[in-house]
Design an enzyme around this catalytic site. Structure first.
Site, PDB file in Angstrom:
ATOM      1  N   HIS A 152      -3.735  -3.504   1.033  1.00 47.72           N
ATOM      2  CA  HIS A 152      -3.663  -3.245   2.482  1.00 47.72           C
ATOM      3  C   HIS A 152      -5.037  -3.337   3.142  1.00 47.72           C
ATOM      4  O   HIS A 152      -5.657  -2.343   3.524  1.00 47.72           O
ATOM      5  CB  HIS A 152      -2.928  -1.958   2.847  1.00 47.72           C
ATOM      6  CG  HIS A 152      -3.234  -0.725   2.049  1.00 47.72           C
ATOM      7  ND1 HIS A 152      -4.505  -0.235   1.873  1.00 47.72           N
ATOM      8  CD2 HIS A 152      -2.408   0.140   1.409  1.00 47.72           C
ATOM      9  CE1 HIS A 152      -4.456   0.870   1.167  1.00 47.72           C
ATOM     10  NE2 HIS A 152      -3.200   1.117   0.862  1.00 47.72           N
ATOM     11  N   ASN A 182      -7.224  -0.941   5.591  1.00 50.96           N
ATOM     12  CA  ASN A 182      -6.825   0.457   5.428  1.00 50.96           C
ATOM     13  C   ASN A 182      -7.259   0.993   4.070  1.00 50.96           C
ATOM     14  O   ASN A 182      -7.047   0.358   3.046  1.00 50.96           O
ATOM     15  CB  ASN A 182      -5.310   0.616   5.596  1.00 50.96           C
ATOM     16  CG  ASN A 182      -4.836   0.193   6.965  1.00 50.96           C
ATOM     17  OD1 ASN A 182      -4.106  -0.776   7.117  1.00 50.96           O
ATOM     18  ND2 ASN A 182      -5.271   0.907   7.983  1.00 50.96           N
ATOM     19  N   ASP A 196       2.577  -3.481  10.915  1.00 44.31           N
ATOM     20  CA  ASP A 196       3.492  -2.717  11.765  1.00 44.31           C
ATOM     21  C   ASP A 196       2.950  -2.458  13.166  1.00 44.31           C
ATOM     22  O   ASP A 196       3.638  -1.875  14.008  1.00 44.31           O
ATOM     23  CB  ASP A 196       3.846  -1.391  11.095  1.00 44.31           C
ATOM     24  CG  ASP A 196       2.634  -0.490  10.826  1.00 44.31           C
ATOM     25  OD1 ASP A 196       1.500  -0.920  11.111  1.00 44.31           O
ATOM     26  OD2 ASP A 196       2.835   0.625  10.309  1.00 44.31           O
ATOM     27  N   GLY A 197       1.695  -2.861  13.434  1.00 45.94           N
ATOM     28  CA  GLY A 197       1.106  -2.610  14.742  1.00 45.94           C
ATOM     29  C   GLY A 197       0.408  -1.275  14.843  1.00 45.94           C
ATOM     30  O   GLY A 197      -0.244  -0.994  15.861  1.00 45.94           O
ATOM     31  N   ASP A 199       4.481  -1.125   2.549  1.00 45.57           N
ATOM     32  CA  ASP A 199       3.927   0.193   2.208  1.00 45.57           C
ATOM     33  C   ASP A 199       4.912   1.275   2.632  1.00 45.57           C
ATOM     34  O   ASP A 199       4.521   2.374   3.070  1.00 45.57           O
ATOM     35  CB  ASP A 199       2.557   0.402   2.866  1.00 45.57           C
ATOM     36  CG  ASP A 199       1.756   1.528   2.208  1.00 45.57           C
ATOM     37  OD1 ASP A 199       1.998   1.816   1.021  1.00 45.57           O
ATOM     38  OD2 ASP A 199       0.889   2.116   2.880  1.00 45.57           O
ATOM     39  N   LEU A 250      -2.100   8.815   9.173  1.00 47.02           N
ATOM     40  CA  LEU A 250      -1.014   7.956   8.709  1.00 47.02           C
ATOM     41  C   LEU A 250      -0.747   8.205   7.230  1.00 47.02           C
ATOM     42  O   LEU A 250      -1.681   8.356   6.434  1.00 47.02           O
ATOM     43  CB  LEU A 250      -1.384   6.486   8.917  1.00 47.02           C
ATOM     44  CG  LEU A 250      -1.448   6.000  10.364  1.00 47.02           C
ATOM     45  CD1 LEU A 250      -1.980   4.559  10.408  1.00 47.02           C
ATOM     46  CD2 LEU A 250      -0.080   6.065  11.030  1.00 47.02           C
TER      47      LEU A 250
END
Length: 381
Positions: free
Chosen positions: A220, A223, A251-252, A278, A310
């Site tokens: 990812h 992130n 996913d924005g 994810d 998140l």
């Protein structure tokens, strides 16, 4: 001729067809006994062929190499064949027909139980192997992973990977350069595991030796890793500049769209970007779940943990593909490769996952023209 799907001999002519590598038009797919028996130009079919025209795009189902949970089930808390079956079933209803269930940082016995469950579940329900994400990561970039279980790579973890590879079960393992010793990645690669770099605070100088030992993915991108600044590319810049694959959550919420565009444009090699979900148990399940003894809640499309950060994603591969094509305006062929053939190439599963030839009818999708919905071909015939 029988009309039962398993006994049909029929040609389907969709608007478009993705063969696992290329997006084709004016092409028909031949279905015999419930499987793809070949492709042909739509204007060169046998005179006596049974032909059905379809509106939409035929493709093999999606391949997601990072799924933590689904259907209310988290791999970490339900490390059993039944738990894996429930996760796979939850994502199948959104077009994911192949997956790597992902176990994240946890107590040693959780990883051991997850490996035992994988030994029993591998090859069923579209399960193509396991993704072990942690515990050999950086505390500084742990994200939602529990810091108390972060630990260096040890012989027990290496033995678990060896046990899986001795059974020819594909293994993807995310580690941080800080969590491994010199030569550890080379040992994993020699076993046949695919090694990814993720949840790391390392800079380029510490990451490059791990790439040289054979790591071939960044988990990812953007992130859970050191960022790119003017005098230090960090894990982000090192990943973008490398010839390794990079996975992305699209996913924005996890990555700004402009950063997605920048990273994809900047890659030095083609077809080395991979879409992942994810996903957590909320996909196909309730709007909250327990992680490390605390509740994670779905708020405005985001999963939020106790710290307000998140905690995984609430998105499907279908939503990700549609968003990349319709909102970010990436070519459909490129996006379908990101969701199928690129991850299959990373894992060495091109023929079994990303090729239409011999693919079962039940694992083929007819995507709607807007890419936002689909039907399984097996439900249409």
């Amino acid at each position: 001729m029988s009309t039962a799907p398993g006994n049909q001999d029929i040609w389907l002519c969709p608007d478009q067809l993705f063969d696992g590598q290329n997006l084709l038009t004016d092409t028909a797919i031949h279905l015999v006994d419930g499987k793809c028996a070949g492709l042909s130009s739509a204007d060169q079919l046998p005179a006596d062929a049974t032909v059905k025209k379809l509106s939409g795009l035929i493709t093999p189902g999606f391949f997601d190499i990072q799924i933590n949970g689904g259907g209310g089930v988290l791999y970490n808390t339900s490390p059993s064949p039944e738990g894996l079956a429930a996760i796979a079933a939850a994502h199948r209803q959104f077009g994911t027909t192949a997956l790597l269930p992902t176990v994240i940082t946890d107590a040693p016995n959780v990883l051991e139980d997850a490996v035992e469950a994988m030994k029993d579940a591998y090859g069923t329900y579209g399960i193509k192997g396991i993704h072990i994400e942690g515990p050999h990561i950086s505390v500084e970039r742990k994200g939602t992973h529990e810091a108390s279980w972060v630990r260096p790579l040890n012989e027990r973890s290496l033995q678990l990977v060896r046990d899986l590879r001795d059974r020819d079960i594909p293994v993807l393992m995310t580690v941080a350069p800080e969590g491994v010793a010199k030569g550890d990645v080379a040992r994993l690669v020699e076993m046949g595991a695919v090694v990814s770099i993720g949840h790391t605070d390392a800079g380029a100088a510490q990451i490059k030796p791990v790439l040289e030992e054979g790591a071939n993915l960044f988990t990812h991108l953007f992130n859970g890793m050191s960022q790119m600044v003017n005098r230090e590319p960090g894990a982000v810049g090192t990943g973008i500049n490398s010839t390794a694959y990079c996975s992305l959550i699209v996913d924005g919420h996890h990555v700004a769209d402009d950063m997605l565009r920048l990273a994809i444009r900047a890659r030095p090699v083609k077809d080395h970007m991979i879409i992942i979900s994810d996903a957590m148990p909320t996909v196909g399940g309730p709007e909250n779940f327990n992680l490390y003894g605390h509740q994670v809640y779905l708020e405005d499309g985001k999963l939020i943990n106790k710290a307000g950060s998140l905690a995984g994603a609430h998105v499907t591969m279908l939503e990700s593909v549609a968003r990349m094509i319709t909102e970010l305006q990436f070519p459909a062929e490129e996006v379908l490769r990101m969701s199928l053939s690129n991850p299959a190439a990373l894992m060495g599963l091109q023929q079994s996952v990303a090729s239409l030839q011999n693919t079962d009818l039940a694992d083929m999708l007819l995507l709607a023209p807007d890419y936002k919905s689909f039907s399984f071909l097996s439900h249409m015939l």
